[in-house]
Motif scaffolding. Structure first.
Motif, PDB file in Angstrom:
ATOM      1  N   THR A  30      47.249  42.961  41.632  1.00 49.26           N
ATOM      2  CA  THR A  30      48.089  42.704  43.035  1.00 49.26           C
ATOM      3  C   THR A  30      48.299  43.801  44.129  1.00 49.26           C
ATOM      4  OG1 THR A  30      50.181  43.234  42.061  1.00 49.26           O
ATOM      5  CG2 THR A  30      49.376  40.838  41.781  1.00 49.26           C
ATOM      6  N   ASP A  35      48.998  47.976  38.593  1.00 54.01           N
ATOM      7  CA  ASP A  35      47.668  47.437  38.277  1.00 54.01           C
ATOM      8  C   ASP A  35      47.032  48.345  37.075  1.00 54.01           C
ATOM      9  OD1 ASP A  35      48.135  45.617  40.086  1.00 54.01           O
ATOM     10  OD2 ASP A  35      46.408  46.173  41.673  1.00 54.01           O
ATOM     11  N   VAL A  58      44.153  40.100  43.460  1.00 54.32           N
ATOM     12  CA  VAL A  58      44.802  39.046  44.254  1.00 54.32           C
ATOM     13  C   VAL A  58      44.607  39.438  45.713  1.00 54.32           C
ATOM     14  CG1 VAL A  58      47.007  37.949  44.914  1.00 54.32           C
ATOM     15  CG2 VAL A  58      46.228  38.455  42.406  1.00 54.32           C
ATOM     16  N   ALA A 147      55.768  41.332  40.528  1.00 56.01           N
ATOM     17  CA  ALA A 147      54.746  41.333  41.073  1.00 56.01           C
ATOM     18  C   ALA A 147      54.990  40.424  42.268  1.00 56.01           C
ATOM     19  CB  ALA A 147      53.485  40.807  40.447  1.00 56.01           C
ATOM     20  N   HIS A 149      54.374  37.570  45.380  1.00 55.82           N
ATOM     21  CA  HIS A 149      53.663  36.175  45.936  1.00 55.82           C
ATOM     22  C   HIS A 149      53.937  35.205  44.760  1.00 55.82           C
ATOM     23  CE1 HIS A 149      52.109  38.578  48.974  1.00 55.82           C
ATOM     24  NE2 HIS A 149      51.146  39.514  48.113  1.00 55.82           N
TER      25      HIS A 149
END
Length: 205
Positions: A30, A35, A58, A147, A149
């Protein structure tokens, strides 16, 4: 953990894997510092199973300006460069985790996931990302516990339970350890130097 002996690697650079009947381990990237931990955990799983990684970068929702032709009528090379894994923004996300992926000498399959536009349901993005992983036959998805979203591990686990898979692994980020500098009020250790001929012993308080 030892490397694969049946497929020697000439250098440490990670190589793109071949999509097919293999069942890769998916890692959700992300564009955050987490990550690195996600990719490292996924790489260890992939190495143990001797399968490649599915690196899912993403990206924001793809909004086409009015003067630009829609994606379905774009030339293939333009569509791949602007939307796919070869785009500069996706490559920047993948570059952050390449040192961890290369250390485990596993192949990888780059993929991009654009967030759904508009205000969908709470699990809309999670369900679509899991559908993408399923299309690649990935039975396991590794994601960060925190994370944006709606793509954190908790949301993905909930979405996976509703759709019957795949299995989601939540990875906690590494603890941040601040650098410690000596306090100016800390007493310095006593240092005794061996005197040379004709010199006195020096004591540093």
């Amino acid at each position: 953990m030892t490397g694969l002996r049946s497929h020697p690697v000439r250098d440490s650079a990670p190589r793109p894997g071949r999509a097919g009947l293999v069942q890769p381990v998916a890692a959700v990237l992300t564009d955050r510092i987490d990550d690195v931990a996600v990719a490292a955990a996924a790489a260890r799983m992939a190495l143990a199973r001797r399968v490649p990684l599915l690196l899912i970068a993403v990206m924001p929702p793809h909004v086409m300006p009015p003067h630009v032709m829609p994606p379905h009528v774009m030339p293939p090379h333009v569509r791949r460069s602007s939307l796919g894994p070869a785009s500069a923004s996706v490559q920047a996300v993948l570059a952050r985790v390449m040192p961890k992926v290369g250390r485990h000498a596993t192949g990888y399959i780059p993929e991009v996931f654009h967030l759904p536009p508009g205000n969908g349901s709470r699990l809309a993005a999670a369900k679509e990302l899991l559908a993408l992983a399923t299309r690649h036959r990935a039975p396991d998805v590794v994601a960060a516990r925190r994370a944006p979203h709606g793509l954190d591990a908790h949301a993905l686990i909930e979405a996976a339970a509703l759709r019957g898979g795949p299995y989601v692994h939540g990875i906690a980020p590494a603890a941040w350890v601040p650098l410690r500098s000596p306090s100016p009020f800390t007493r310095r250790p006593r240092v005794t130097c061996r005197p040379a001929l004709g010199e006195e012993t020096l004591r540093d308080e």
